[in-house]
Structures are given as structure tokens and as C-alpha cells.
Design a protein around this motif. Structure first.
Motif, PDB file in Angstrom:
ATOM      1  N   ASP A 140      50.148  47.657 113.368  1.00 20.27           N
ATOM      2  CA  ASP A 140      49.113  48.567 112.852  1.00 20.27           C
ATOM      3  C   ASP A 140      48.029  47.760 112.134  1.00 20.27           C
ATOM      4  OD1 ASP A 140      47.602  50.633 111.864  1.00 20.27           O
ATOM      5  OD2 ASP A 140      49.280  51.758 111.026  1.00 20.27           O
ATOM      6  N   SER A 141      47.129  47.193 112.909  1.00 26.09           N
ATOM      7  CA  SER A 141      46.090  46.329 112.341  1.00 26.09           C
ATOM      8  C   SER A 141      45.135  47.093 111.424  1.00 26.09           C
ATOM      9  CB  SER A 141      45.300  45.636 113.455  1.00 26.09           C
ATOM     10  OG  SER A 141      44.709  46.601 114.313  1.00 26.09           O
ATOM     11  N   ASP A 142      44.884  48.373 111.727  1.00 31.04           N
ATOM     12  CA  ASP A 142      43.980  49.168 110.896  1.00 31.04           C
ATOM     13  C   ASP A 142      44.534  49.358 109.492  1.00 31.04           C
ATOM     14  OD1 ASP A 142      42.078  49.445 112.847  1.00 31.04           O
ATOM     15  OD2 ASP A 142      42.800  51.395 113.550  1.00 31.04           O
ATOM     16  N   ALA A 143      45.817  49.672 109.409  1.00 31.57           N
ATOM     17  CA  ALA A 143      46.442  49.899 108.104  1.00 31.57           C
ATOM     18  C   ALA A 143      46.544  48.607 107.300  1.00 31.57           C
ATOM     19  CB  ALA A 143      47.831  50.510 108.278  1.00 31.57           C
ATOM     20  N   MET A 144      46.563  47.482 108.001  1.00 31.75           N
ATOM     21  CA  MET A 144      46.762  46.192 107.335  1.00 31.75           C
ATOM     22  C   MET A 144      45.462  45.535 106.882  1.00 31.75           C
ATOM     23  SD  MET A 144      49.978  45.405 107.008  1.00 31.75           S
ATOM     24  CE  MET A 144      50.116  43.616 106.996  1.00 31.75           C
ATOM     25  N   LYS A 145      44.332  46.185 107.141  1.00 31.80           N
ATOM     26  CA  LYS A 145      43.058  45.617 106.698  1.00 31.80           C
ATOM     27  C   LYS A 145      43.026  45.500 105.188  1.00 31.80           C
ATOM     28  CE  LYS A 145      40.180  47.185 110.577  1.00 31.80           C
ATOM     29  NZ  LYS A 145      39.165  48.175 111.015  1.00 31.80           N
ATOM     30  N   ASN A 146      42.589  44.342 104.703  1.00 29.61           N
ATOM     31  CA  ASN A 146      42.428  44.088 103.262  1.00 29.61           C
ATOM     32  C   ASN A 146      43.740  44.088 102.474  1.00 29.61           C
ATOM     33  OD1 ASN A 146      39.568  44.035 103.586  1.00 29.61           O
ATOM     34  ND2 ASN A 146      39.550  46.275 103.510  1.00 29.61           N
ATOM     35  N   ILE A 147      44.863  43.973 103.180  1.00 29.94           N
ATOM     36  CA  ILE A 147      46.158  43.898 102.483  1.00 29.94           C
ATOM     37  C   ILE A 147      46.605  42.445 102.412  1.00 29.94           C
ATOM     38  CG2 ILE A 147      48.610  44.497 102.608  1.00 29.94           C
ATOM     39  CD1 ILE A 147      47.896  47.205 103.548  1.00 29.94           C
ATOM     40  N   SER A 148      46.912  42.008 101.205  1.00 31.07           N
ATOM     41  CA  SER A 148      47.350  40.630 100.983  1.00 31.07           C
ATOM     42  C   SER A 148      48.761  40.414 101.530  1.00 31.07           C
ATOM     43  CB  SER A 148      47.322  40.327  99.480  1.00 31.07           C
ATOM     44  OG  SER A 148      48.092  39.182  99.178  1.00 31.07           O
ATOM     45  N   PRO A 149      49.048  39.214 102.061  1.00 30.13           N
ATOM     46  CA  PRO A 149      50.415  38.914 102.515  1.00 30.13           C
ATOM     47  C   PRO A 149      51.443  39.021 101.390  1.00 30.13           C
ATOM     48  CG  PRO A 149      48.860  37.291 103.362  1.00 30.13           C
ATOM     49  CD  PRO A 149      48.102  38.123 102.367  1.00 30.13           C
ATOM     50  N   ASN A 150      50.974  38.969 100.140  1.00 28.27           N
ATOM     51  CA  ASN A 150      51.889  39.077  98.999  1.00 28.27           C
ATOM     52  C   ASN A 150      52.183  40.514  98.606  1.00 28.27           C
ATOM     53  OD1 ASN A 150      52.106  36.256  98.571  1.00 28.27           O
ATOM     54  ND2 ASN A 150      50.109  36.261  97.568  1.00 28.27           N
ATOM     55  N   ASP A 151      51.456  41.462  99.180  1.00 29.74           N
ATOM     56  CA  ASP A 151      51.640  42.870  98.814  1.00 29.74           C
ATOM     57  C   ASP A 151      52.775  43.473  99.641  1.00 29.74           C
ATOM     58  OD1 ASP A 151      51.352  45.378  97.792  1.00 29.74           O
ATOM     59  OD2 ASP A 151      49.195  45.530  98.164  1.00 29.74           O
ATOM     60  N   ILE A 152      53.974  42.988  99.371  1.00 32.58           N
ATOM     61  CA  ILE A 152      55.138  43.323 100.181  1.00 32.58           C
ATOM     62  C   ILE A 152      55.445  44.821 100.199  1.00 32.58           C
ATOM     63  CG2 ILE A 152      57.637  42.974 100.427  1.00 32.58           C
ATOM     64  CD1 ILE A 152      55.927  40.631 101.346  1.00 32.58           C
ATOM     65  N   GLN A 153      55.267  45.495  99.058  1.00 34.58           N
ATOM     66  CA  GLN A 153      55.591  46.914  98.993  1.00 34.58           C
ATOM     67  C   GLN A 153      54.767  47.724  99.999  1.00 34.58           C
ATOM     68  OE1 GLN A 153      58.590  46.531  97.208  1.00 34.58           O
ATOM     69  NE2 GLN A 153      58.065  48.625  96.682  1.00 34.58           N
ATOM     70  N   ARG A 154      53.462  47.465 100.043  1.00 34.16           N
ATOM     71  CA  ARG A 154      52.597  48.217 100.960  1.00 34.16           C
ATOM     72  C   ARG A 154      52.870  47.836 102.415  1.00 34.16           C
ATOM     73  NH1 ARG A 154      46.515  47.854  98.987  1.00 34.16           N
ATOM     74  NH2 ARG A 154      46.238  49.439 100.609  1.00 34.16           N
ATOM     75  N   ILE A 155      53.165  46.549 102.648  1.00 33.47           N
ATOM     76  CA  ILE A 155      53.462  46.095 104.015  1.00 33.47           C
ATOM     77  C   ILE A 155      54.742  46.760 104.517  1.00 33.47           C
ATOM     78  CG2 ILE A 155      53.995  44.096 105.464  1.00 33.47           C
ATOM     79  CD1 ILE A 155      52.350  42.417 103.414  1.00 33.47           C
ATOM     80  N   ARG A 156      55.731  46.796 103.632  1.00 34.21           N
ATOM     81  CA  ARG A 156      56.994  47.466 103.996  1.00 34.21           C
ATOM     82  C   ARG A 156      56.755  48.934 104.301  1.00 34.21           C
ATOM     83  NH1 ARG A 156      61.012  47.275  99.447  1.00 34.21           N
ATOM     84  NH2 ARG A 156      62.019  48.759 100.826  1.00 34.21           N
ATOM     85  N   ARG A 157      55.942  49.580 103.488  1.00 39.12           N
ATOM     86  CA  ARG A 157      55.661  51.010 103.665  1.00 39.12           C
ATOM     87  C   ARG A 157      55.056  51.284 105.038  1.00 39.12           C
ATOM     88  NH1 ARG A 157      56.802  56.235 102.670  1.00 39.12           N
ATOM     89  NH2 ARG A 157      54.977  57.532 102.300  1.00 39.12           N
ATOM     90  N   ILE A 158      54.126  50.441 105.460  1.00 39.60           N
ATOM     91  CA  ILE A 158      53.468  50.618 106.758  1.00 39.60           C
ATOM     92  C   ILE A 158      54.494  50.479 107.888  1.00 39.60           C
ATOM     93  CG2 ILE A 158      51.771  49.593 108.345  1.00 39.60           C
ATOM     94  CD1 ILE A 158      50.188  48.820 105.746  1.00 39.60           C
ATOM     95  N   TRP A 159      55.374  49.460 107.744  1.00 37.85           N
ATOM     96  CA  TRP A 159      56.402  49.251 108.771  1.00 37.85           C
ATOM     97  C   TRP A 159      57.382  50.413 108.805  1.00 37.85           C
ATOM     98  CZ3 TRP A 159      61.704  49.002 108.891  1.00 37.85           C
ATOM     99  CH2 TRP A 159      62.264  48.525 110.075  1.00 37.85           C
ATOM    100  N   GLU A 160      57.824  50.856 107.629  1.00 34.07           N
ATOM    101  CA  GLU A 160      58.835  51.920 107.536  1.00 34.07           C
ATOM    102  C   GLU A 160      58.323  53.233 108.141  1.00 34.07           C
ATOM    103  OE1 GLU A 160      60.665  50.056 103.396  1.00 34.07           O
ATOM    104  OE2 GLU A 160      59.457  51.884 103.350  1.00 34.07           O
TER     105      GLU A 160
END
Length: 307
Positions: free
Chosen positions: A146-166
């Protein structure tokens, strides 16, 4: 005349709580927590929760009211905050929301995306996947999904990255697609003013470093000892609060006390950096933005009636 709602916002260790206290005294107000970690009952020192003395001076709401084994999220907070705001307004008391969790504030004002409840086993699965493939590979994987959801998200922002995957894994629908649905508003916020404090970042870092030492002196290690006795799952948000993993490593003799303090300072500074970036790029309607710390501002000099 409608009761004005105030937001006192800014990064960690900027001194928002004391400023809000002064504001509440001047405006017949009460304070509502808008920090995602200060909601948890078991952590008061590490989350810099307002002191009991301050809470006696002015009523504080939504602090330490959730057990650490609960996965609290933005929707639950918005629901609770909305109730408190309406309760105070009905009593002609000024609600003053204080915190640095930008997503909480943005969701309360703009509304939240209605996404189905994500089961606990899916959340645990995302943690296991990160352990298996590493944070960098997980970041790249979610970016492909989901490249759109990942725009402007830092690789360190694990909580938000996990949320998108989940969300994608469980619903079989991209997070960005859910986000494009009409936001559900829990409260109609019309009469509000945002006071945003974004002091010089390096000075903010110094305050973080100093506050870490104070937390250790005030009993943060004992606080984490007591938390660990509860045997909460390490995937829970409370177990990832700044200072908890580092003190846990110290208690396991994996770090010296000096290394422990240094790591707490580093992870907190990293978070402050992300907060500064988030707030500087926010498109919320800011009433007044300050490049100073709250304790450097004379409340009397702020014209709160200005439109």
C-alpha cells in the motif's frame, strides 16, 4: 454563547502540562489528556503524567484510566474524549485538551475512518513477522502492499506501519482505500482554538535528556519492575512505551544503567523529531503557533479572544 474548547499541543518534554494548568485556572477549565501513553494506569513516571498535586488543583480527565493489558486505540480515545468534552460544556466548564499525539487530535477534529476491529491474533502476527524478516524488510513489504498509505511514514514509525499491514491482511482491502471513506465524526467541533508549541528542536532534546535523569531518580526502574510482574504480552502498546524496553534490558543485565539512560534519551529524542515533523506538516487550523517553550510564554500576553 458557545463554550470555547482549547488544545495545548506540542512535542514531548516541552512543558505543555504546566501551561495548561495556568490556562485552566484563568478560564474556569478542566484538562483532558490527549497523550496515547498517559492513558495507562501502570505508568505515571515514565509517561510524565501530571502530579497528584496538580490534579488536585484542577480536575484532570483520561489520565491513567486504562489497564495496560488493553489495546487502546484512536477511536476509543475519541469516544472517551467526546464524552468528556460534552460533559464539561454542559457544565459551562472550558475543556482544555493537552498532549502531543497528533493522530488523536486530527481524528477528533476531522473524524475517524471506520475500519473493522482487528483481532488480537492479527496484531501478534505482525509483531512476529517483524521479528522474522526485520523492520527494514517489513517496511519495504508494506510499502509494496500500500504505497499510498505509506507516503510520508518514517521507517521508524512501526506502530503505523503495522496498522497498515494488519488492516490489509485482515480485511483484504488496503488501508488507503478504507481511509478514502467518509470520516465518522464523533463530535461537532466548531468553537476551538489550537495553541501549538514547537520550540527549537535541539533545546527540546536537552529537556528530554534532563527529564530522563529525573524519571530514573523518581523511581522509573521500580515502576517498570512492577509492570513486568503483571506479565503483559510484549506486543501491547504499554510494553513499548519509551523507557520500558530499555529498563527491561537493564533489569535483565543486558545494559548498564548508563547505557539504559542513553537509550531512553535516544528513542525519546527520535520521537520528538517525528513529532516536530508531524506538527510542522499538519494542516489543522492553528490559532497560535509558538517557537518557544510554554514556560517561556506569558499567558497574559496571548490574546485568546483574537479571531
Amino acid at each position: 454563547m458557545k463554550t470555547q474548547i482549547y488544545f495545548v499541543l506540542g512535542p514531548t518534554a516541552s512543558g505543555k502540562s504546566q501551561f495548561a494548568l495556568s490556562l485552566a485556572k484563568n478560564l474556569n477549565g478542566e484538562i483532558i489528556n490527549a497523550d496515547s501513553m498517559q492513558i495507562y494506569r501502570e505508568l505515571s513516571i515514565l509517561t510524565a503524567r501530571p502530579s497528584l498535586n496538580d490534579q488536585k488543583k484542577i480536575n484532570h480527565h483520561l489520565y491513567g484510566f486504562v489497564k495496560g493489558d488493553v489495546r487502546f486505540n484512536v477511536q476509543k480515545w475519541c469516544e472517551e474524549a467526546s464524552k468528556k468534552i460534552n460533559y464539561l460544556i454542559n457544565k459551562n466548564i472550558t475543556p482544555i485538551l493537552v498532549g502531543g499525539t497528533g493522530l488523536y487530535i486530527e481524528s477528533l477534529i476531522k473524524g475517524i475512518v471506520s475500519i473493522p476491529f482487528i483481532p488480537e491474533e492479527v496484531k501478534i502476527e505482525s509483531v512476529n513477522m517483524i521479528s522474522k524478516i526485520g523492520k527494514e524488510n517489513f517496511f519495504n513489504l508494506v510499502k509494496e502492499i500500500d504505497s499510498d498509505a505509506m507516503k510520508n511514514i518514517s521507517p521508524n514509525d512501526i506502530q503505523r506501519i503495522r496498522r497498515i499491514w494488519e488492516v490489509n491482511f485482515f480485511t483484504k482491502k488496503k488501508f488507503s482505500e478504507w481511509r478514502n471513506n467518509k470520516n465518522k465524526k464523533l463530535i461537532n467541533l466548531e468553537d476551538y482554538k489550537i495553541l501549538l508549541f514547537l520550540p527549537e528542536r535541539n533545546e527540546n532534546y536537552k529537556r528530554v535528556d534532563d527529564r530522563t535523569h529525573i524519571m530514573i531518580e523518581d523511581g522509573a526502574i521500580e515502576e517498570v519492575k512492577n509492570l513486568l510482574k503483571l506479565n503483559y504480552n510484549n506486543s501491547l502498546p504499554i510494553m513499548k512505551a519509551h523507557g520500558v524496553p530499555e529498563i527491561q534490558s537493564y533489569l535483565n543485565n543486558e545494559l548498564s544503567i548508563e547505557e539504559c539512560i542513553s537509550k531512553i534519551q535516544q528513542v525519546t529524542r527520535n520521537y520528538v523529531k517525528r513529532q516536530h515533523t508531524w506538527w510542522r506538516s499538519s494542516n489543522l487550523d492553528i490559532f497560535k503557533k509558538f517557537d518557544q517553550f510554554p514556560d517561556e510564554i506569558d499567558l497574559k500576553s496571548i490574546n485568546l479572544e483574537q479571531n
